[in-house]
Enzyme design. Sequence first.
Site, PDB file in Angstrom:
ATOM      1  N   CYS A 166       0.801  -1.225   0.000  1.00 42.64           N
ATOM      2  CA  CYS A 166       0.000   0.000   0.000  1.00 42.64           C
ATOM      3  C   CYS A 166       0.837   1.279   0.000  1.00 42.64           C
ATOM      4  O   CYS A 166       0.279   2.376  -0.036  1.00 42.64           O
ATOM      5  CB  CYS A 166      -0.948  -0.002   1.191  1.00 42.64           C
ATOM      6  SG  CYS A 166      -2.112  -1.370   1.138  1.00 42.64           S
ATOM      7  N   HIS A 306      -1.801   8.414   5.889  1.00 41.00           N
ATOM      8  CA  HIS A 306      -2.196   7.121   5.322  1.00 41.00           C
ATOM      9  C   HIS A 306      -3.612   6.794   5.778  1.00 41.00           C
ATOM     10  O   HIS A 306      -4.444   6.391   4.971  1.00 41.00           O
ATOM     11  CB  HIS A 306      -1.199   6.046   5.750  1.00 41.00           C
ATOM     12  CG  HIS A 306      -1.398   4.731   5.091  1.00 41.00           C
ATOM     13  ND1 HIS A 306      -1.388   4.576   3.726  1.00 41.00           N
ATOM     14  CD2 HIS A 306      -1.620   3.489   5.608  1.00 41.00           C
ATOM     15  CE1 HIS A 306      -1.588   3.295   3.422  1.00 41.00           C
ATOM     16  NE2 HIS A 306      -1.730   2.626   4.538  1.00 41.00           N
ATOM     17  N   GLU A 317       0.129   5.379  13.336  1.00 43.96           N
ATOM     18  CA  GLU A 317       0.440   6.614  12.617  1.00 43.96           C
ATOM     19  C   GLU A 317       0.402   7.812  13.564  1.00 43.96           C
ATOM     20  O   GLU A 317       1.237   8.722  13.457  1.00 43.96           O
ATOM     21  CB  GLU A 317      -0.540   6.820  11.470  1.00 43.96           C
ATOM     22  CG  GLU A 317      -0.174   7.999  10.588  1.00 43.96           C
ATOM     23  CD  GLU A 317      -0.803   7.952   9.220  1.00 43.96           C
ATOM     24  OE1 GLU A 317      -0.325   8.694   8.342  1.00 43.96           O
ATOM     25  OE2 GLU A 317      -1.769   7.194   9.005  1.00 43.96           O
ATOM     26  N   LYS A 335      -9.095   8.695   2.665  1.00 42.02           N
ATOM     27  CA  LYS A 335      -9.705   7.369   2.564  1.00 42.02           C
ATOM     28  C   LYS A 335     -11.117   7.322   3.140  1.00 42.02           C
ATOM     29  O   LYS A 335     -11.886   6.410   2.818  1.00 42.02           O
ATOM     30  CB  LYS A 335      -8.809   6.326   3.231  1.00 42.02           C
ATOM     31  CG  LYS A 335      -7.499   6.095   2.476  1.00 42.02           C
ATOM     32  CD  LYS A 335      -6.672   4.990   3.121  1.00 42.02           C
ATOM     33  CE  LYS A 335      -5.399   4.703   2.335  1.00 42.02           C
ATOM     34  NZ  LYS A 335      -4.373   5.735   2.490  1.00 42.02           N
ATOM     35  N   HIS A 340      -9.704   2.754   0.208  1.00 42.29           N
ATOM     36  CA  HIS A 340      -8.272   2.421   0.176  1.00 42.29           C
ATOM     37  C   HIS A 340      -7.950   1.749  -1.166  1.00 42.29           C
ATOM     38  O   HIS A 340      -8.293   0.588  -1.386  1.00 42.29           O
ATOM     39  CB  HIS A 340      -7.933   1.496   1.337  1.00 42.29           C
ATOM     40  CG  HIS A 340      -6.466   1.304   1.553  1.00 42.29           C
ATOM     41  ND1 HIS A 340      -5.497   1.807   0.707  1.00 42.29           N
ATOM     42  CD2 HIS A 340      -5.779   0.638   2.541  1.00 42.29           C
ATOM     43  CE1 HIS A 340      -4.305   1.475   1.152  1.00 42.29           C
ATOM     44  NE2 HIS A 340      -4.454   0.772   2.259  1.00 42.29           N
ATOM     45  N   PHE A 400       1.813  -3.486   4.390  1.00 40.93           N
ATOM     46  CA  PHE A 400       2.217  -4.820   4.817  1.00 40.93           C
ATOM     47  C   PHE A 400       3.713  -4.999   4.584  1.00 40.93           C
ATOM     48  O   PHE A 400       4.299  -4.434   3.653  1.00 40.93           O
ATOM     49  CB  PHE A 400       1.471  -5.885   4.003  1.00 40.93           C
ATOM     50  CG  PHE A 400       0.036  -6.088   4.397  1.00 40.93           C
ATOM     51  CD1 PHE A 400      -0.494  -5.526   5.546  1.00 40.93           C
ATOM     52  CD2 PHE A 400      -0.794  -6.861   3.611  1.00 40.93           C
ATOM     53  CE1 PHE A 400      -1.818  -5.719   5.906  1.00 40.93           C
ATOM     54  CE2 PHE A 400      -2.121  -7.070   3.954  1.00 40.93           C
ATOM     55  CZ  PHE A 400      -2.634  -6.504   5.106  1.00 40.93           C
TER      56      PHE A 400
END
Length: 412
Positions: A166, A306, A317, A335, A340, A400
């Site tokens: 991502c 993010h 975050e 988002k 996403h 990830f």
Amino acid sequence: MSLRTTHPPVAVTGLGLVTPAGIGEQPTWQALLAARTTAARDPVLAGLPVDISCQVPDFDAHRLVGRHLAWRLDRAAAMAVLAARHATADAGLSPAEWDAARVGVVIGTGSASMERYDAEYAKLGAGRPLAISPLAVTRSVPNMPAAEIALDLTARGPNFAVSTACASGTTALGVARDLLRAGTCDIVLAGGTESARCRMPAACFHRMGALSQRLGQPAAASRPFDADRDGFVLAEGAAVLVLERSEHARARGVRPRAYVAGYGASCDAHHFAAPDPEGRGAAAALRAALRDAGLDPADIGHVNAHGTGTRLNDQAECEALRSVFTAPPPVTSVKGALGHAMGAAGAIEAAVTVLSLQQGTVPPTANLDRQDPDIDLDVVTKVPRSITAMTAAASTSFAFGGQNAALVLHAA
């Protein structure tokens, strides 16, 4: 504010956006300003435990990119080609006139496309291997969006696919920046593309517990930083930015929309899927981007986060931002409105950050009704925030594998 760096900043001269809010920068920008959510029940995912997604509306590849090309492309590649065409036009560039050997392409994607693999695997399972389309390979390998852009626009310079899950779109922009700094290219078309509305990844993400299960209220499902968040919403989209060496843009008489001033990356080396709960790797990437730009944390007027809406990511975050900034600047996550888009997300968010710098405005985080008390950040919600003196902003992406990437963008 001046950039205290030995490297000349890289100019952003064009933007191309394809998102669940629409095609082109204005539909996306207006939806974000209005905190208009795009999530809905998705017929493609019907019958799965979670069937919510954010879909690009009215995306007819045959009409938008042309039948002669669309027949061989998967959805993600077609969106990338369309975004690249828009970005090139926005930059005032003509492929018929540029030095094709000096034009590169770097496109991030989170995974190979699975859009048509269900049907192809079914043929194999039914003992019909000769019925499998030979295009199944070229539609699915992750370098094809970059390759198809090069074919469509005649870009003969370096051509890369970047895959850092991502964080891919942000990483692609950092790699493109490096090509320009090194003098390898004059122009790089860079960004990300992904269509995550596929049954296999949707089922896998549900099994991981990563997706929102707010099936009765799909429009309210993506809730970054909200106390009631329960996961992210799958989305699709593409964003391509035209990056140029500043002197090349000046020679063309083009005023940049913004500059890519800094880039940083790191790896948590903590867990294969979960972020470091203290956000140390994320903070390291952001600090590296600030050092690269020659800026201090106090110089950043806004962070496009993010902000996935998962409990672990949002909290990690927050920890990262709190460790980098004495008093974190206003934060938003797109988002909540757009979902996403995986490998495309960082590129979409970088493009939105450019728009924020140009407009002096931070769009609100959609669906943020009751901020988690543990998220000790100034998250913009409900209405846009005007920051007229904003000269620099950051955009962050995490993924990830502990992948972290951050950009610092500077106003032109």
